[in-house]
Design an enzyme around this catalytic site. Sequence first.
Site, PDB file in Angstrom:
ATOM      1  N   GLU A  11       0.801  -1.218   0.000  1.00 18.72           N
ATOM      2  CA  GLU A  11       0.000   0.000   0.000  1.00 18.72           C
ATOM      3  C   GLU A  11       0.839   1.276   0.000  1.00 18.72           C
ATOM      4  O   GLU A  11       0.298   2.364  -0.210  1.00 18.72           O
ATOM      5  CB  GLU A  11      -0.948  -0.010   1.206  1.00 18.72           C
ATOM      6  CG  GLU A  11      -1.974  -1.138   1.133  1.00 18.72           C
ATOM      7  CD  GLU A  11      -2.798  -1.298   2.397  1.00 18.72           C
ATOM      8  OE1 GLU A  11      -3.872  -1.902   2.309  1.00 18.72           O
ATOM      9  OE2 GLU A  11      -2.361  -0.828   3.473  1.00 18.72           O
ATOM     10  N   ASP A 196     -11.565  -6.407  -2.055  1.00 24.47           N
ATOM     11  CA  ASP A 196     -12.385  -7.614  -1.926  1.00 24.47           C
ATOM     12  C   ASP A 196     -13.799  -7.200  -1.560  1.00 24.47           C
ATOM     13  O   ASP A 196     -14.064  -6.030  -1.275  1.00 24.47           O
ATOM     14  CB  ASP A 196     -11.800  -8.557  -0.865  1.00 24.47           C
ATOM     15  CG  ASP A 196     -11.774  -7.926   0.517  1.00 24.47           C
ATOM     16  OD1 ASP A 196     -12.802  -8.002   1.207  1.00 24.47           O
ATOM     17  OD2 ASP A 196     -10.734  -7.342   0.888  1.00 24.47           O
TER      18      ASP A 196
END
Length: 228
Positions: A11, A196
Site C-alpha cells: 500500500e 475484496d
Amino acid sequence: MIGIIGAMEEEVTILKRKLNDMNEINIAHVKFYVGKLNHKEVVLTQSGIGKVNASISTTLLIEKFNPEVVINTGSAGALDQTLSIGDILVSNHVLYHDANATAFGYEYGQIPQMPKTYTTDPTLLKKTMHVLEQQQLNGKVGMIVSGDSFIGSSEQRQKIKQQFPEAMAVEMEATAIAQTCYQFKVPFIVTRAVSDLANGKADISFEEFLDKAALSSSETVSLLVESL
C-alpha cells in the site's frame, strides 16, 4: 508537510517510488520516508496492520513531523453491493465496528468518552472529490468502519451491516488513525480502494486484487497531494 499512512508494504510501495530527495527515518520499529511528492513535502509511513499499530504510527508521525494534514491510503473490503474491485472509497466519517460499551450508555461503535464517529475534514473531502471528477475516476463517499478482524465471511459482513447499514467499506486502521488525528487536532481523510467484497471469497480476492487496489488508492493520493 503532508502525512501519508498505509498499513502494508504493497500500500505504500508505489508512493515510495515516486518520492524525490527521500530520506528514511526509523522510530520505534516504524519506518518514515521523508521526501517530495509532486513538489510537495511529505512523510510516508507503513504503519503495520491493525488499530494499535495505526495509532502508534500516527502519533509518531504527528509528534515528530507535525504534518498539516494526514491521508490514509490502502485497501478495503466492500460492504456496499454497488462497489466493484478497484473502486475508490473516500470517507466522510469513520467509526469502529468492534467497540461495544453500550452497557454504560454509549452507542455501539463508540469508545467511552470519545465521539461515536470521526468526521473527515470538509476541505480535504472537497478537494479529493474534485480530483476524482477531473480524472473521471469512479469514487464514492461514505462511512468506512474499522476493526481488528479481516472480514472474510458473509456472516461477519452481515453482522456489520446490521449494526451500520450505511457503512460502505470495512478495514483495520482508518478509525484509529482518525481518532489519533482528532486528539491532536490534525485534519484527516481516508482514501482507499476496494480489494475484496468482504464475503466468503474475500481472502482469495484480497490476495489477487491487493496490487490493483494499492495502485488505485496510490494514484488518488498522488493527485490529491498535488492539489494541496
